[in-house]
Design a protein around this motif. Structure first.
Motif, mmCIF file in Angstrom:
data_model
loop_
_atom_site.group_PDB
_atom_site.id
_atom_site.type_symbol
_atom_site.label_atom_id
_atom_site.label_comp_id
_atom_site.label_asym_id
_atom_site.label_seq_id
_atom_site.Cartn_x
_atom_site.Cartn_y
_atom_site.Cartn_z
ATOM 1 N N LEU A 100 0.746 -1.169 -0.100
ATOM 2 C CA LEU A 100 0.116 -0.022 0.105
ATOM 3 C C LEU A 100 0.787 1.389 -0.036
ATOM 4 C CD1 LEU A 100 -2.840 -1.104 2.545
ATOM 5 C CD2 LEU A 100 -3.117 -0.664 0.172
ATOM 6 N N LEU A 101 1.949 1.210 0.595
ATOM 7 C CA LEU A 101 2.938 2.391 0.688
ATOM 8 C C LEU A 101 3.378 2.619 -0.875
ATOM 9 C CD1 LEU A 101 4.588 2.020 4.330
ATOM 10 C CD2 LEU A 101 2.820 3.831 3.596
ATOM 11 N N GLY A 102 3.730 1.524 -1.418
ATOM 12 C CA GLY A 102 4.304 1.528 -2.673
ATOM 13 C C GLY A 102 3.377 2.246 -3.651
ATOM 14 N N LEU A 103 1.877 1.679 -3.554
ATOM 15 C CA LEU A 103 1.037 2.205 -4.445
ATOM 16 C C LEU A 103 0.833 3.691 -4.291
ATOM 17 C CD1 LEU A 103 -1.429 -0.661 -4.268
ATOM 18 C CD2 LEU A 103 -0.029 -0.003 -6.214
ATOM 19 N N THR A 104 1.122 4.073 -2.732
ATOM 20 C CA THR A 104 0.790 5.411 -2.297
ATOM 21 C C THR A 104 1.771 6.482 -2.905
ATOM 22 O OG1 THR A 104 -0.229 4.887 -0.322
ATOM 23 C CG2 THR A 104 0.681 7.004 -0.386
ATOM 24 N N PHE A 105 3.027 6.084 -2.875
ATOM 25 C CA PHE A 105 4.042 7.097 -3.165
ATOM 26 C C PHE A 105 4.852 6.955 -4.441
ATOM 27 C CE2 PHE A 105 3.798 6.935 1.553
ATOM 28 C CZ PHE A 105 3.509 8.324 1.849
ATOM 29 N N ILE A 106 4.816 5.478 -5.023
ATOM 30 C CA ILE A 106 5.674 5.082 -6.111
ATOM 31 C C ILE A 106 4.724 5.261 -7.353
ATOM 32 C CG2 ILE A 106 6.986 3.323 -7.458
ATOM 33 C CD1 ILE A 106 7.835 2.445 -4.597
ATOM 34 N N LYS A 107 3.434 4.495 -7.324
ATOM 35 C CA LYS A 107 2.336 4.765 -8.331
ATOM 36 C C LYS A 107 1.876 6.178 -8.397
ATOM 37 C CE LYS A 107 -1.857 2.813 -10.048
ATOM 38 N NZ LYS A 107 -2.548 4.059 -10.248
ATOM 39 N N THR A 108 1.514 6.595 -9.651
ATOM 40 C CA THR A 108 0.793 7.787 -9.705
ATOM 41 C C THR A 108 -0.512 7.677 -9.635
ATOM 42 O OG1 THR A 108 2.338 8.422 -11.317
ATOM 43 C CG2 THR A 108 0.545 9.765 -11.294
ATOM 44 N N ASN A 109 -1.184 8.578 -8.624
ATOM 45 C CA ASN A 109 -2.706 8.527 -8.033
ATOM 46 C C ASN A 109 -3.184 10.017 -8.143
ATOM 47 O OD1 ASN A 109 -2.672 5.511 -7.742
ATOM 48 N ND2 ASN A 109 -1.529 5.955 -5.906
ATOM 49 N N LYS A 110 -2.716 10.699 -9.049
ATOM 50 C CA LYS A 110 -3.314 12.157 -8.842
ATOM 51 C C LYS A 110 -4.824 12.472 -9.334
ATOM 52 C CE LYS A 110 1.447 13.834 -9.660
ATOM 53 N NZ LYS A 110 2.645 14.544 -10.542
#
Length: 465
Positions: A355-365
């Motif tokens: 979840l932290l990887g999805l939060t800070f590495i994946k783009t979720n803008k």
């Protein structure tokens, strides 16, 4: 005109067939009869597919069909799950002024001094395992159970009808809000029927009375409000979703980029700095909403009982798992015993890391990117869980209609294989069937990842916010 009438006749035929099949599923099926179950299940998926295929843009026919199919279940007692007996118990205890989180049905039964109607019948229905654990259903769910107790305090069928009415109303809300969100995201509106007309949703939620329908309604409503810029209202509604089922708590980190990157004309660092107050406000309102719903029940004993019950799901219960079952097998080969207690502590840490990887590495803008991150996050959690009951899949199914991923639709079909555990009078999981289920799910998932990667590599797609 003749062609349109021809299609309407075919649609009506499929709708009638669907009503008959749902009636058979609701009123004649026994959980141990897996052959009949999978036959009806498969036929209903085919019927729903054909109705949507014939009427891809006729949302009125599709919406009326979805409502008719739900009404079929109105007077049915759930036949695949006995959880609703505990819902009735909790609601009636609440109506009598008792905190449902502080006592065990088992203790009330043994004492013989029970303040609610049909107590023994409810206890027999929920089973000794359920009756010997403290309730873990959050306050908004308890409120729904209380409504059933208010209108049907002496009738199990009456309680089931009230539950079903609330669930149908939640699905109606999901239909309208989900359709609006699809419109706002410039996605095909008929995608909402992958959820609303999905036999899995009709059978597991409307039929078996699981309140994921209410949770999904609040979750989709929260996403719509956030997309429209009303982050404060979105936070309140998300808090209500958590107070139906706790699972949306997993999504909280993923809102970081969406809320802090509102201004596209400035740099990322400036966006984060300017967006921090809104982000903190969002999290504060979510947590405050959850605390306010829990407030009437809070006590030191409540915290002990509730946390104890939640921990059981990670360290004691096993059902329809995927990766965990492989870990368990490896554990038997290496140490010679079931490693669930250790795995139940380690796997949540792996989920948090993902979840932290999805939060800070994946783009979720953007909203679309955020929903995709939520889908991948919740599926990662379920892939690593020790227990995955069929109705859990409602959340990934509801999210996937806003993404390019459709593997939850496939999962909603093959999840029926988990019911082979009930083919005998006892309970015994068929690991071959579980293996087939997840081979299909992971196969479709990996294929979609490959196809999406290839599309994005060869022809980048701009994301509409």
């Amino acid at each position: 005109m003749l062609q349109q009438w021809k299609y309407n006749k075919i649609s009506i035929l499929f709708i009638i067939i669907g009503i008959l099949f749902y009636w058979s599923f609701a009123y004649t099926l026994q959980r141990t009869d897996f052959v009949k179950m999978i036959g009806l299940w498969s036929a209903l998926f085919f019927v729903s597919y054909k109705i949507i295929q014939i009427n891809p843009n006729n949302w009125k026919i599709l919406a009326i069909t979805a409502l008719l199919f739900r009404i079929v279940f109105l007077f049915a007692i759930p036949n695949l799950s006995q959880d609703f007996y505990r819902f009735i118990w909790d609601g009636r205890m609440l109506l009598e002024g008792f905190n449902p989180y502080l006592s065990l049905p088992k203790n009330w039964i043994s004492q013989g001094n029970i303040p609610i109607e049909q107590a023994q019948e409810l206890y027999n229905g929920m089973g000794e395992l359920n009756g010997s654990h403290y309730t873990n259903y959050p306050p908004v769910s308890q409120f729904c159970y209380g409504i059933a107790a208010l209108f049907a305090s002496k009738s199990i069928l009456g309680s089931a009808i009230v539950f079903r009415t609330l669930i149908i109303l939640a699905d109606v809300g999901t239909f309208f809000i989900g359709r609006k969100l699809l419109q706002s995201l410039k996605l095909p509106e008929n995608r909402i029927f992958w959820y609303i007309l999905n036999p899995f949703i009709l059978i597991e939620l409307t039929g078996n009375l699981h309140f994921e329908s209410v949770m999904v309604f609040f979750l989709i409503s929260s996403l719509y409000l956030l997309h429209k810029g009303y982050w404060y209202w979105a936070a309140i509604v998300l808090g209500l979703s958590v107070s139906v089922k706790l699972i949306p708590l997993l999504f909280l980190p993923l809102f970081f980029q969406k809320i802090t990157h509102q201004n596209k004309s400035i740099s990322t660092i400036q966006n984060v700095i300017k967006g921090i107050p809104n982000l903190m406000g969002f999290y504060f309102i979510v947590i405050l909403t959850i605390l306010l719903t829990f407030a009437p029940f809070l006590s030191s004993q409540f915290l002990v009982n509730f946390s104890k019950t939640i921990s059981l799901w990670f360290q004691n219960f096993e059902f329809n798992a995927s990766i965990y079952f492989i870990i368990r097998w490896v554990g038997y080969q290496i140490v010679g015993w079931n490693v669930i207690e250790t795995a139940g502590k380690v796997l949540p840490l792996v989920v948090i890391t993902i979840l932290l990887g999805l939060t800070f590495i994946k783009t979720n803008k953007s909203t679309l990117q955020l929903i995709e991150g939520m889908l991948l996050g919740i599926c990662s959690y379920y892939f690593l869980s020790t227990t995955v009951h069929p109705w859990y899949i409602a959340v990934p199914l509801s999210l996937c209609i806003f993404t390019n991923y459709k593997f939850p639709v496939a999962w909603s079909f093959v999840i029926i294989f988990s019911y082979t555990a009930y083919m005998s009078l006892g309970f015994k999981e068929n690991l071959w069937m579980v293996g087939i289920e997840y081979l299909i799910v992971f196969g479709v998932f990996i294929l979609e990842i490959y196809n999406n990667f290839k599309i994005n590599t060869l022809k980048p797609i701009s994301v509409e916010d």
